[in-house]
Design an enzyme around this catalytic site. Structure first.
Site, PDB file in Angstrom:
ATOM      1  N   ARG A  42     -12.200   3.077   7.420  1.00  0.00           N
ATOM      2  CA  ARG A  42     -12.201   3.698   8.755  1.00  0.00           C
ATOM      3  C   ARG A  42     -12.203   5.211   8.652  1.00  0.00           C
ATOM      4  O   ARG A  42     -12.682   5.907   9.528  1.00  0.00           O
ATOM      5  CB  ARG A  42     -10.947   3.275   9.529  1.00  0.00           C
ATOM      6  CG  ARG A  42     -10.960   1.862   9.967  1.00  0.00           C
ATOM      7  CD  ARG A  42      -9.854   1.578  10.926  1.00  0.00           C
ATOM      8  NE  ARG A  42      -8.532   1.598  10.311  1.00  0.00           N
ATOM      9  CZ  ARG A  42      -7.423   1.296  10.948  1.00  0.00           C
ATOM     10  NH1 ARG A  42      -7.475   0.964  12.219  1.00  0.00           N
ATOM     11  NH2 ARG A  42      -6.256   1.311  10.330  1.00  0.00           N
ATOM     12  N   LYS A  46      -9.327   9.208   3.686  1.00  0.00           N
ATOM     13  CA  LYS A  46      -8.418   8.310   2.973  1.00  0.00           C
ATOM     14  C   LYS A  46      -9.002   7.854   1.638  1.00  0.00           C
ATOM     15  O   LYS A  46      -8.269   7.440   0.739  1.00  0.00           O
ATOM     16  CB  LYS A  46      -8.138   7.072   3.834  1.00  0.00           C
ATOM     17  CG  LYS A  46      -6.789   7.097   4.517  1.00  0.00           C
ATOM     18  CD  LYS A  46      -6.535   5.789   5.208  1.00  0.00           C
ATOM     19  CE  LYS A  46      -5.118   5.322   5.030  1.00  0.00           C
ATOM     20  NZ  LYS A  46      -4.817   4.111   5.792  1.00  0.00           N
ATOM     21  N   LEU A  67     -13.124  -2.802  12.763  1.00  0.00           N
ATOM     22  CA  LEU A  67     -13.121  -4.198  13.226  1.00  0.00           C
ATOM     23  C   LEU A  67     -13.311  -4.302  14.736  1.00  0.00           C
ATOM     24  O   LEU A  67     -13.829  -5.292  15.236  1.00  0.00           O
ATOM     25  CB  LEU A  67     -11.793  -4.882  12.837  1.00  0.00           C
ATOM     26  CG  LEU A  67     -11.587  -5.139  11.342  1.00  0.00           C
ATOM     27  CD1 LEU A  67     -10.132  -5.518  11.073  1.00  0.00           C
ATOM     28  CD2 LEU A  67     -12.520  -6.241  10.846  1.00  0.00           C
ATOM     29  N   VAL A  86     -10.988  -8.322   3.689  1.00  0.00           N
ATOM     30  CA  VAL A  86      -9.577  -8.006   3.433  1.00  0.00           C
ATOM     31  C   VAL A  86      -8.958  -7.235   4.596  1.00  0.00           C
ATOM     32  O   VAL A  86      -7.757  -7.344   4.861  1.00  0.00           O
ATOM     33  CB  VAL A  86      -9.468  -7.169   2.122  1.00  0.00           C
ATOM     34  CG1 VAL A  86      -8.015  -6.895   1.779  1.00  0.00           C
ATOM     35  CG2 VAL A  86     -10.146  -7.889   0.959  1.00  0.00           C
ATOM     36  N   ALA A  87      -9.765  -6.483   5.316  1.00  0.00           N
ATOM     37  CA  ALA A  87      -9.232  -5.617   6.389  1.00  0.00           C
ATOM     38  C   ALA A  87      -8.556  -6.427   7.478  1.00  0.00           C
ATOM     39  O   ALA A  87      -9.023  -7.495   7.866  1.00  0.00           O
ATOM     40  CB  ALA A  87     -10.364  -4.792   7.006  1.00  0.00           C
ATOM     41  N   TYR A 175       2.610 -11.745  13.054  1.00  0.00           N
ATOM     42  CA  TYR A 175       1.708 -11.673  11.895  1.00  0.00           C
ATOM     43  C   TYR A 175       1.226 -13.072  11.512  1.00  0.00           C
ATOM     44  O   TYR A 175       0.032 -13.298  11.300  1.00  0.00           O
ATOM     45  CB  TYR A 175       2.444 -11.009  10.724  1.00  0.00           C
ATOM     46  CG  TYR A 175       1.653 -10.930   9.440  1.00  0.00           C
ATOM     47  CD1 TYR A 175       0.449 -10.245   9.364  1.00  0.00           C
ATOM     48  CD2 TYR A 175       2.121 -11.534   8.268  1.00  0.00           C
ATOM     49  CE1 TYR A 175      -0.276 -10.167   8.183  1.00  0.00           C
ATOM     50  CE2 TYR A 175       1.414 -11.464   7.083  1.00  0.00           C
ATOM     51  CZ  TYR A 175       0.214 -10.785   7.044  1.00  0.00           C
ATOM     52  OH  TYR A 175      -0.503 -10.714   5.877  1.00  0.00           O
ATOM     53  N   LYS A 179      -2.610 -14.508  11.621  1.00  0.00           N
ATOM     54  CA  LYS A 179      -3.319 -15.031  10.443  1.00  0.00           C
ATOM     55  C   LYS A 179      -3.795 -16.462  10.684  1.00  0.00           C
ATOM     56  O   LYS A 179      -4.931 -16.810  10.359  1.00  0.00           O
ATOM     57  CB  LYS A 179      -2.393 -14.988   9.216  1.00  0.00           C
ATOM     58  CG  LYS A 179      -2.273 -13.609   8.608  1.00  0.00           C
ATOM     59  CD  LYS A 179      -3.517 -13.292   7.800  1.00  0.00           C
ATOM     60  CE  LYS A 179      -3.701 -11.816   7.605  1.00  0.00           C
ATOM     61  NZ  LYS A 179      -5.040 -11.415   7.257  1.00  0.00           N
ATOM     62  N   VAL A 205       2.298  -9.316  -2.270  1.00  0.00           N
ATOM     63  CA  VAL A 205       1.810  -8.552  -3.423  1.00  0.00           C
ATOM     64  C   VAL A 205       2.724  -7.362  -3.707  1.00  0.00           C
ATOM     65  O   VAL A 205       3.136  -6.639  -2.792  1.00  0.00           O
ATOM     66  CB  VAL A 205       0.369  -8.043  -3.148  1.00  0.00           C
ATOM     67  CG1 VAL A 205      -0.189  -7.321  -4.366  1.00  0.00           C
ATOM     68  CG2 VAL A 205      -0.531  -9.197  -2.746  1.00  0.00           C
ATOM     69  N   SER A 217       3.795  -4.240   1.877  1.00  0.00           N
ATOM     70  CA  SER A 217       4.386  -5.415   1.208  1.00  0.00           C
ATOM     71  C   SER A 217       5.400  -4.990   0.147  1.00  0.00           C
ATOM     72  O   SER A 217       6.402  -5.676  -0.067  1.00  0.00           O
ATOM     73  CB  SER A 217       3.300  -6.307   0.605  1.00  0.00           C
ATOM     74  OG  SER A 217       2.484  -5.597  -0.293  1.00  0.00           O
TER      75      SER A 217
HETATM   76  N1  LIG Z   1       0.013  -7.170   0.679  1.00  0.00           N
HETATM   77  C1  LIG Z   1       0.427  -8.412   0.783  1.00  0.00           C
HETATM   78  O1  LIG Z   1       1.505  -8.776   0.257  1.00  0.00           O
HETATM   79  C2  LIG Z   1      -0.382  -9.445   1.516  1.00  0.00           C
HETATM   80  C3  LIG Z   1       0.018 -10.776   1.439  1.00  0.00           C
HETATM   81  C4  LIG Z   1      -0.741 -11.736   2.091  1.00  0.00           C
HETATM   82  C5  LIG Z   1      -1.883 -11.378   2.783  1.00  0.00           C
HETATM   83  N2  LIG Z   1      -2.236 -10.069   2.864  1.00  0.00           N
HETATM   84  C6  LIG Z   1      -3.453  -9.747   3.610  1.00  0.00           C
HETATM   85  O2  LIG Z   1      -4.289  -8.960   2.781  1.00  0.00           O
HETATM   86  C7  LIG Z   1      -5.012  -8.027   3.567  1.00  0.00           C
HETATM   87  C8  LIG Z   1      -4.774  -6.619   3.058  1.00  0.00           C
HETATM   88  O3  LIG Z   1      -3.399  -6.354   3.036  1.00  0.00           O
HETATM   89  P1  LIG Z   1      -2.838  -5.019   2.391  1.00  0.00           P
HETATM   90  O4  LIG Z   1      -1.476  -5.306   1.922  1.00  0.00           O
HETATM   91  O5  LIG Z   1      -3.841  -4.448   1.459  1.00  0.00           O
HETATM   92  O6  LIG Z   1      -2.706  -4.133   3.716  1.00  0.00           O
HETATM   93  P2  LIG Z   1      -3.087  -2.603   3.969  1.00  0.00           P
HETATM   94  O7  LIG Z   1      -2.810  -1.797   2.767  1.00  0.00           O
HETATM   95  O8  LIG Z   1      -2.416  -2.227   5.244  1.00  0.00           O
HETATM   96  O9  LIG Z   1      -4.651  -2.679   4.202  1.00  0.00           O
HETATM   97  C9  LIG Z   1      -5.207  -3.101   5.413  1.00  0.00           C
HETATM   98  C10 LIG Z   1      -6.618  -2.567   5.477  1.00  0.00           C
HETATM   99  O10 LIG Z   1      -7.219  -2.978   6.714  1.00  0.00           O
HETATM  100  C11 LIG Z   1      -7.824  -1.835   7.309  1.00  0.00           C
HETATM  101  N3  LIG Z   1      -7.875  -1.953   8.766  1.00  0.00           N
HETATM  102  C12 LIG Z   1      -6.852  -2.098   9.640  1.00  0.00           C
HETATM  103  N4  LIG Z   1      -7.307  -2.115  10.903  1.00  0.00           N
HETATM  104  C13 LIG Z   1      -8.659  -1.971  10.821  1.00  0.00           C
HETATM  105  C14 LIG Z   1      -9.689  -1.892  11.775  1.00  0.00           C
HETATM  106  N5  LIG Z   1      -9.445  -1.960  13.100  1.00  0.00           N
HETATM  107  N6  LIG Z   1     -10.954  -1.752  11.325  1.00  0.00           N
HETATM  108  C15 LIG Z   1     -11.217  -1.661  10.010  1.00  0.00           C
HETATM  109  N7  LIG Z   1     -10.289  -1.718   9.044  1.00  0.00           N
HETATM  110  C16 LIG Z   1      -9.021  -1.871   9.453  1.00  0.00           C
HETATM  111  C17 LIG Z   1      -6.935  -0.676   6.905  1.00  0.00           C
HETATM  112  O11 LIG Z   1      -7.645   0.533   7.072  1.00  0.00           O
HETATM  113  P3  LIG Z   1      -6.895   1.958   6.957  1.00  0.00           P
HETATM  114  O12 LIG Z   1      -6.744   2.185   5.471  1.00  0.00           O
HETATM  115  O13 LIG Z   1      -7.815   2.879   7.621  1.00  0.00           O
HETATM  116  O14 LIG Z   1      -5.569   1.806   7.652  1.00  0.00           O
HETATM  117  C18 LIG Z   1      -6.661  -1.021   5.460  1.00  0.00           C
HETATM  118  O15 LIG Z   1      -7.723  -0.617   4.638  1.00  0.00           O
HETATM  119  C19 LIG Z   1      -4.560  -8.243   5.010  1.00  0.00           C
HETATM  120  O16 LIG Z   1      -5.469  -9.112   5.630  1.00  0.00           O
HETATM  121  C20 LIG Z   1      -3.204  -8.913   4.846  1.00  0.00           C
HETATM  122  O17 LIG Z   1      -2.891  -9.705   5.952  1.00  0.00           O
HETATM  123  C21 LIG Z   1      -1.510  -9.091   2.244  1.00  0.00           C
END
Ligand SMILES: NC(=O)c1ccc[n+]([C@@H]2O[C@H](COP(=O)([O-])OP(=O)(O)OC[C@H]3O[C@@H](n4cnc5c(N)ncnc54)[C@H](OP(=O)(O)O)[C@@H]3O)[C@@H](O)[C@H]2O)c1
Length: 227
Positions: A42, A46, A67, A86-87, A175, A179, A205, A217
């Site tokens: 976005r 960053k 999105l 992933v976003a 959340y 999901k 993670v 996380s």
């Molecule tokens: N980390 C975990 O433990 C964990 C566990 C299970 C599932 N997940 C899933 O894995 C995925 C990534 O998680 P993460 O921990 O890496 O989270 P994160 O660091 O917050 O990353 C989320 C990403 O989504 C992007 N995003 C948010 N809103 C958006 C929008 N409107 N349009 C486009 N991009 C958008 C964010 O962009 P910006 O960088 O610009 O904010 C960021 O790059 C998510 O779907 C989460 O539910 C994560």
């Protein structure tokens, strides 16, 4: 995804949410394995630190995509063999609202579903994407059976029913709901449009991060220590 030597340097994968915790590692790993990567973000700023950490930048293309903007992923997905979606918005705080359920539906769930369908529609338009990976979460699963007993092995058959999430509203329920319902909508769309979609139930993670700030996380996992 096929024989490694055969596909090395040839296949192109799109990673949505490339500036996030998981997305930034995924971009790094795919580039290190020799793939071409279309990374969506976005905010270009960053990515400025991340770009220095991603090796193989000649195979990396950056695309601005949101999105919530229709058609925003079309350019990023065009020409890709697969997409790692992933976003996701990680904003789940809800103000006290008189009708909480409909507030959550309108302000969180509907946008989350629209966002994922936006990516899937781009995949259909592309005519090149053969496989899509949706990122689900371990938080959608339960280790208890319907009578409250512990289940020894937890897998995708242990999904928490939506009505249970809505009834109990346990910590993090928005959340979990987002999901569950996004995944359901994604599978429905995939079936209707002949898309090969899989959902990865990601565990929580933790570990080194490439992002400039501590990922959510990790903050959660450290919270028993940090308070
Ligand atoms: N980390 C975990 O433990 C964990 C566990 C299970 C599932 N997940 C899933 O894995 C995925 C990534 O998680 P993460 O921990 O890496 O989270 P994160 O660091 O917050 O990353 C989320 C990403 O989504 C992007 N995003 C948010 N809103 C958006 C929008 N409107 N349009 C486009 N991009 C958008 C964010 O962009 P910006 O960088 O610009 O904010 C960021 O790059 C998510 O779907 C989460 O539910 C994560």
């Amino acid at each position: 995804m096929g024989d490694r030597n055969e596909i090395k340097g040839k296949k192109t994968y799109c990673v949505t949410g490339a500036t996030g915790y998981i997305g930034s590692w995924l971009v790094k790993s795919l580039l290190e394995k020799g793939y071409r990567v279309h990374a969506t973000l976005r905010n270009q700023e960053k990515a400025s630190n991340l770009v220095k950490l991603w090796q193989g930048r000649d195979r990396l293309s950056l695309f601005r995509a949101d999105l919530q903007e229709d058609g925003s992923f079309d350019d990023a997905v065009r020409g890709c063999d697969g997409v790692f979606h992933v976003a996701a918005s990680m904003e789940f705080g809800v103000p006290p609202a008189p009708n909480l359920d409909s507030y959550v539906e309108e302000e969180v769930i509907d946008p989350a579903i629209r966002g994922t369908l936006n990516v899937l529609k781009a995949c259909v338009k592309s005519n090149t994407v053969r496989k899509i990976v949706f990122t689900s979460s371990i938080s959608t699963l339960t280790a208890k059976d319907s009578s409250g007993g512990w289940i020894p092995i937890v897998d995708e058959s242990c999904q928490t029913p939506v009505h249970h999430v809505l009834k109990t509203k346990a910590s993090g329920w928005v959340y979990v709901l987002s999901k569950l319902l996004t995944e359901e909508a994604a599978f429905r769309f995939a079936e209707e449009n002949g898309i090969d979609l899989i959902s990865v139930i990601t565990t929580t993670v933790a570990g080194p991060f490439l992002t400039p700030t501590v990922p959510a996380s990790i903050q959660v996992l450290l919270s028993p220590i940090t308070g």
